[in-house]
Write a protein that holds these residues in place. Structure first.
Motif, PDB file in Angstrom:
ATOM      1  N   ASP A 278       0.821  -1.222   0.000  1.00 24.20           N
ATOM      2  CA  ASP A 278       0.000   0.000   0.000  1.00 24.20           C
ATOM      3  C   ASP A 278       0.850   1.264   0.000  1.00 24.20           C
ATOM      4  O   ASP A 278       0.321   2.367  -0.150  1.00 24.20           O
ATOM      5  N   CYS A 279       2.161   1.118   0.222  1.00 27.11           N
ATOM      6  CA  CYS A 279       3.055   2.277   0.268  1.00 27.11           C
ATOM      7  C   CYS A 279       3.462   2.673  -1.160  1.00 27.11           C
ATOM      8  O   CYS A 279       3.323   1.875  -2.092  1.00 27.11           O
ATOM      9  N   PRO A 280       3.961   3.896  -1.341  1.00 26.87           N
ATOM     10  CA  PRO A 280       4.418   4.293  -2.678  1.00 26.87           C
ATOM     11  C   PRO A 280       5.483   3.318  -3.202  1.00 26.87           C
ATOM     12  O   PRO A 280       6.266   2.764  -2.421  1.00 26.87           O
ATOM     13  N   PRO A 281       5.531   3.112  -4.535  1.00 31.08           N
ATOM     14  CA  PRO A 281       6.436   2.092  -5.121  1.00 31.08           C
ATOM     15  C   PRO A 281       7.903   2.282  -4.752  1.00 31.08           C
ATOM     16  O   PRO A 281       8.632   1.318  -4.569  1.00 31.08           O
ATOM     17  N   ASP A 282       8.359   3.559  -4.634  1.00 29.56           N
ATOM     18  CA  ASP A 282       9.791   3.781  -4.362  1.00 29.56           C
ATOM     19  C   ASP A 282      10.066   4.031  -2.882  1.00 29.56           C
ATOM     20  O   ASP A 282      11.153   4.484  -2.522  1.00 29.56           O
ATOM     21  N   PHE A 283       9.088   3.735  -2.006  1.00 30.94           N
ATOM     22  CA  PHE A 283       9.282   4.017  -0.580  1.00 30.94           C
ATOM     23  C   PHE A 283      10.447   3.217   0.001  1.00 30.94           C
ATOM     24  O   PHE A 283      11.259   3.753   0.762  1.00 30.94           O
ATOM     25  N   VAL A 284      10.575   1.941  -0.371  1.00 31.09           N
ATOM     26  CA  VAL A 284      11.631   1.089   0.215  1.00 31.09           C
ATOM     27  C   VAL A 284      13.010   1.579  -0.205  1.00 31.09           C
ATOM     28  O   VAL A 284      13.948   1.589   0.593  1.00 31.09           O
TER      29      VAL A 284
END
Length: 857
Positions: A278-284
């Motif tokens: 559910d987090c933005p794709p580039d969050f990690v």
């Protein structure tokens, strides 16, 4: 809104074991806390008892949970008998309930009750209410501490349109305290008592009260009953929160690959695991890009064996500290529906525009379109609920009319529009906009009493003597045509300059049917009658607690606050208020006479006994001669206690705040479900019956009252709702009114914090309104905000707290500015005048009040 049947734990495990949490998880190994132990996880929280399993016992109590916004490990529920609140100590004892939830608690054994220290350092064991002074004694709302959710704002009100209408004009959690809670609950009693007195950095030695290790040996006046939550009856909290997302600390854990941690801004809400999906794709890969981005998360579960809740990210709001993301977060957290109205609801509106009143409808109504009728509202108001008229009669008396928009003509019972209005229950007034209860076509057009437009109204008209004595009364459906839309400023100018001839340029457009002089004379006559009515109300024992309200001027292009000022409550406001009160009281009597089982009224219970008793003792100790025997004597004391020097008003504001704390909320209720008629009374207004009739565009309770009034006059069929349904709706209106008020306060807090950030530092005089053992609260006089000043943030050599009777006193020893100088002492007690500087903290929406060093002269 969730209800109590959506249980987190479906297993019925019976009554929780014992009162001690000693057998639950142990101290500090957080990494191992959630690892399987012999095949299953170890419980942190107790399973809920099933609703029907409560034995009739003096050990169980129910009530709304209040979590202290400044010390989020402390929570309370009110005691049913009005004595000291019941204390719930720590996150574990709170058992996954959130602020506002209706919970059932079980008392812990007496040896685990809280010892109240007589030195006053436990002052906050009671007054952690948010917005808990009734809106029926105040004209205004006080913006409180700017940190979100950080208010003890009273809400005592004199019920009138002024209450909402004028409103237009360290972010991380502390380290997980669950381990501390569990240790605390497993301490023996002796250790707990000693732990209370741990000194701060600058604290000097002081008496910690009774040196008794076992609370069982202490008299009850030194104890506060302590309990644990065993069931959530109703999940009143929205389960939505704004906050920030972060990667988990342990990169090697399985959870790290699946979940992120959501940290809410409001520390009273738990941290939650959210799915990385559910987090933005580039969050990690780029977590730092999101360190200042606000997200909305909904708490969907919180299992017995987890320190953290399970959440679902709803959306990204944008940059923290910006107006629109923060506003959307506030609205979502408090469950305010700001979505567009559905097509089904909009289909209930008149479809052929421009709308005109049909000849058939005109024939059913008293035609007042030729009368001199006008509105008086804030200059920015668009939803004009109420209009006034005042015509001199040949016998020297006056015909005075209150004309209220006939919303119930357009909002028919059991339609899609009625359903959405009943769910929203109130319009919500933010600094920069309104979230309306009804569609714009109704709010701003068809129902709004706009000038020179024929409008359907419900009127209450009286024959009144010049001294305000009521000789006759009439209720009925009417049609009016307002001749002018006056602002409070226009009406005030007319009152202050009775002989002035106003030019057309000084006023809004006026109907050619009426002269400016006629309108001005009507305003002056209403003002004189209102003065008599008001004087008589206070002679008859009414109470008003006026509190400061902050208003803002906004930049037209950017919407940013350019300036702020304390709203002035003047004679023009009082004029409108008196006639709204009169109409509301008249309608309350009429609908209760006609429908004794179905009337929707508004009651205001008397102050909480324990808090009032404490306040009485405190006033005696500090030499204030206050008569607490009734609302009227309290009002008289408040208005006669202070002298005429320039700070008398400031002392009155501080005392008003103190008086607000024991006050209870005013509540809508259905007369058919409350057998004792003495409970119908309105404490602040000191009247037996009261209701809300005058604002149906923005309050759903008023719509129901309109339907009841219409039925009482034979103008429509009886209301379809049974008394139980009316009571359910009344409860919902109470909940939404409280949420709306809180949102309004947080909106003002948001704009003030931005104002400090953009225009600060801001200097002001401030007056001390509360003293703790290591901090004190001040009322910042220029802006009406309250802030806490902590001793450890000041350049002090030391400080000393003591109580002179019940009067708390802090002596601050300031570090000398130069080595050869001596330390400057400063005594801080109630009503001490100090100089403060408000400065932005560099964290979004946080600002501090710093005490200016006193002069050494």
């Amino acid at each position: 809104m969730n209800n109590s049947d959506s249980r987190i734990n479906p297993r019925q495990l019976g009554t929780p074991r014992g009162g001690s949490y000693a057998t639950i998880a142990t101290s500090g190994d957080r990494k191992n806390r959630n690892k399987p132990i012999r095949g299953r996880k170890k419980s942190i929280f107790e399973a809920y008892i099933f609703k029907h399993n409560f034995p009739p016992s003096s050990l169980f109590f129910k009530g709304p949970l209040r979590i202290n916004p400044k010390k989020y490990h402390e929570a309370f529920i009110p005691s049913p008998d009005g004595t000291r609140d019941i204390f719930i100590d720590g996150v574990v004892a709170r058992n996954r309930a959130l602020n506002g939830d209706i919970v059932v608690v079980k008392l812990l054994p007496k040896e685990q009750w809280k010892v109240i220290k007589p030195d006053g350092s436990d002052k906050e064991t009671e007054a952690t209410h948010e917005s808990d002074v009734p809106e029926d004694m105040l004209g205004t709302c006080v913006p409180q501490e700017t940190a979100k959710g950080d208010a003890k704002s009273p809400d005592v009100i004199i019920e009138a349109q002024f209450d909402d209408n004028d409103a237009e004009h360290g972010q991380d959690h502390l380290q997980d305290t669950l381990a501390d809670d569990i240790k605390k609950l497993s301490l023996d009693t002796g250790e707990k008592v000693k732990a209370v007195g741990i000194s701060g950095v600058h604290r000097t030695k002081q008496d910690d009260g009774p040196k008794v290790n076992d609370p069982r040996l202490l008299p009850d006046k030194f104890l506060q009953r302590t309990a644990k939550v065993v069931y959530i009856l109703e999940k009143k909290h929205s389960r939505a929160a704004t906050g920030f997302i972060k990667l988990l600390a342990d990169k090697n854990s399985e959870l790290y690959r699946r979940c992120a941690m959501f940290s809410p801004v409001d520390h009273r809400v738990p941290r939650a695991y959210v799915s990385l999906a559910d987090c933005p794709p580039d969050f990690v890969t780029r977590p730092e890009d999101y360190s200042n981005i606000l997200f909305i998360c909904r708490i969907v579960d919180w299992k017995e064996d987890s320190n953290f809740a399970t959440g679902q990210l709803s959306k990204s709001l944008g940059q923290a500290g910006e107006i629109e993301p923060e506003t959307e977060g506030i609205l979502t957290e408090y469950g305010v529906d700001f979505s567009d109205f559905s097509p089904e609801a909009l289909e209930c509106l008149p479809q052929s525009l421009p709308w005109v009143i049909s000849p058939g409808e005109l024939a059913k109504r008293r035609d007042l379109r030729k009368e001199c009728i006008f509105t008086i509202d804030p200059s920015t108001a668009k939803d004009l609920d109420d209009a006034l008229s005042c015509k001199q009669l040949p016998d020297g008396n006056f015909e005075v009319g209150v004309h209220i928009a006939d919303v119930s003509y357009f909002v028919l019972e059991e339609t899609a529009l009625d359903k959405v209005a009943s769910e929203r229950a109130t319009s919500v007034y933010l600094v920069q906009k309104v979230i309306p209860m009804l569609p714009k076509l109704l709010c701003e057009e068809l129902c709004s009493l706009n000038p020179m437009r024929d409008r359907l109204t419900f009127s209450v008209m009286w024959k009144v003597t010049p001294e305000g004595k009521i000789l006759d009364e009439w209720f009925g459906r009417t049609v009016i045509c307002s001749c002018v839309k006056l602002s409070y400023d226009h009406a005030q100018s007319m009152i202050e300059s009775p002989g002035k001839v106003f030019s057309p340029e000084e006023l809004p457009p006026v109907s050619p049917q009426h002269s400016v002089a006629e309108i001005q004379q009507a305003v002056l006559n209403l003002h004189r009658i209102a003065q008599h009515l008001r004087k008589q109300r206070f002679i008859d024992g009414a109470l008003r607690l006026d509190q400061l309200k902050l208003s803002f001027t906004l930049d037209q292009d950017s919407g940013m606050p350019q300036g702020c000022y304390i709203y002035q409550y003047r004679d023009s406001n009082k004029l409108v208020e008196e006639f709204m009160l009169l109409a509301n009281m008249a309608v309350a009597h009429q609908i209760y006479r006609s429908f004794p089982e179905q009337a929707l009224l508004r009651r205001h219970p008397p102050p909480q006994t324990k808090l009032l008793k404490d306040l009485m003792e405190f006033c005696n100790q500090v030499g204030l001669d206050i008569d607490f025997s009734s609302a009227g004597t309290l009002h008289k004391s408040l208005n006669e206690t202070f002298g005429a020097d320039k700070y008398s008003e400031a002392r009155k504001e501080v005392l008003t705040n103190m008086f607000s704390r024991p006050m209870q909320m005013a509540l809508y209720f259905c007369t058919g479900v409350l057998e004792d008629e003495t409970l119908f009374r309105h404490y602040a207004l000191n009247v037996p019956f009261y209701t809300h009739f005058t604002s149906p565009i923005r309050r759903y309770a008023d719509v129901i009252v309109h339907r009841l009034l219409s039925a009482s006059l034979g103008a429509s069929s009886p209301i379809k709702m049974e008394k139980e349904a009316i009571q359910r709706q009344a409860d919902h209106c109470n909940d939404r009114k409280m949420a709306s008020k809180r949102v309004q306060e947080l909106s003002a807090d948001l704009f003030f914090a931005i104002f400090v950030r953009e225009c600060g530092p801001l200097e002001s005089e401030a007056m001390v309104m509360g003293v703790l053992n290591e901090a004190f609260d001040v009322l910042v006089l220029k802006f009406g905000v309250q802030k806490r000043i902590y001793c450890n943030a000041l350049p002090l050599l030391g400080f000393h707290f003591q109580k002179m009777g019940r009067k708390p006193e802090l002596t601050l020893m300031w570090e000398p500015e130069k080595p050869e100088q001596e330390s400057v002492p400063q005594v801080i007690t109630i009503f001490t005048l100090v100089e403060v500087v408000l400065t932005s903290d560099g964290v979004p929406l946080k600002y501090s009040a710093l005490l200016k060093r006193p002069s050494s002269e």
